[in-house]
Design an enzyme around this catalytic site. Structure first.
Site, mmCIF file in Angstrom:
data_model
loop_
_atom_site.group_PDB
_atom_site.id
_atom_site.type_symbol
_atom_site.label_atom_id
_atom_site.label_comp_id
_atom_site.label_asym_id
_atom_site.label_seq_id
_atom_site.Cartn_x
_atom_site.Cartn_y
_atom_site.Cartn_z
ATOM 1 N N HIS A 43 48.998 88.518 55.051
ATOM 2 C CA HIS A 43 48.390 87.198 54.849
ATOM 3 C C HIS A 43 46.878 87.334 55.039
ATOM 4 C CE1 HIS A 43 48.852 82.582 55.461
ATOM 5 N NE2 HIS A 43 47.634 82.865 55.059
ATOM 6 N N GLU A 70 50.779 86.497 51.182
ATOM 7 C CA GLU A 70 50.747 85.069 51.511
ATOM 8 C C GLU A 70 49.304 84.576 51.544
ATOM 9 O OE1 GLU A 70 54.515 84.838 54.621
ATOM 10 O OE2 GLU A 70 52.465 84.762 55.385
ATOM 11 N N HIS A 190 58.318 82.038 60.424
ATOM 12 C CA HIS A 190 57.405 81.532 61.446
ATOM 13 C C HIS A 190 58.149 81.378 62.773
ATOM 14 C CE1 HIS A 190 53.252 80.149 62.102
ATOM 15 N NE2 HIS A 190 53.779 79.605 63.181
#
Length: 237
Positions: A43, A70, A190
């Site tokens: 990410h 991401e 997450h």
């Protein structure tokens, strides 16, 4: 079987703390694959405080499983994706100063915007996933963007799981069943860990992939990276 994609952002955070190349992010990704991970997630953020844009380029050259990139689809992010063409792009509505991802997309308000981005990414050969809260209205609206998958944002599940697992999973199960009915693939991520992952897997029909970074890296400090990846994979069986 649900695939495990290891998010290596925290490895890059550790490297950047000293300004050298230890630990080596690319080698760690290769080791994660060798130890059984079915994908690598990164990410990159605009300030490059952990994964750098060059890391993504370097990883693209060597990853043999799946590379999942991401991020918020800024102009800079999209330029990188056009260059490296990862197997999957996960669209996340991060503010530039966000410490970590903290909300899913409003796919009703941003449907036109997301549709254009999804269309371009799919033309590049990328599978597209949109980061969502477990809200049925947002799941339904995601269909209109043309996305291949959604990724359920599981922080609330992880927070509530220790005291009431059934209540914690309920909205996610509803969203997962709806996604299946609508023909959307399903990812999740997450704050998933060795305590809450198996229950999530057991209760989300059609769960294709989880991406896990922070907890997995923390566990690896005590248990070793190879052993930790195998333990996480065991929770997904």
């Amino acid at each position: 079987m649900t695939k495990l994609s290891v998010n290596i952002n925290k490895i890059a955070t550790l490297r950047n703390a000293r300004g050298h190349n230890r630990p080596n992010v690319v080698q760690t990704a290769l080791d994660c694959e060798r130890f059984g991970a079915e994908g690598i997630t990164v990410h990159p953020r605009p300030d490059e405080r952990h994964i750098r844009f060059q890391d993504v380029r370097d990883l693209r050259r060597v990853i043999s499983t799946e590379l999942n990139v991401e991020g918020n689809p800024t102009a800079e992010f999209l330029a990188l994706v056009r260059e490296v063409r990862p197997e999957q792009v996960t669209l996340v509505p991060d503010a530039p100063d966000a410490i970590t991802s903290n909300a899913g997309w409003d796919t009703i308000e941003h449907q036109i915007y997301l549709t254009g981005i999804v269309t371009e990414l799919k033309s590049l050969g990328c599978r597209v996933s949109i980061f969502l809260d477990p809200n049925p209205a947002m799941v339904k609206a995601a269909v209109g963007t043309g996305t291949d998958r959604i990724e359920l944002y599981t922080e609330d599940y992880a927070r509530r799981y220790p005291t009431d697992p059934a209540a914690a999973i309920a909205p996610y199960r509803t969203a997962a069943i709806l996604a299946q009915q609508l023909g959307l693939g399903l990812n999740a991520g997450h704050d998933l860990d060795l305590e809450n992952l198996a229950y999530l897997k057991q209760n989300l029909p059609g769960l294709a992939e989880v991406s896990i970074g922070h907890a997995l890296v923390c566990d690896a400090l005590y248990l070793g990276l190879e052993n930790t990846i195998q333990l996480y994979k065991r929770q997904l069986r």
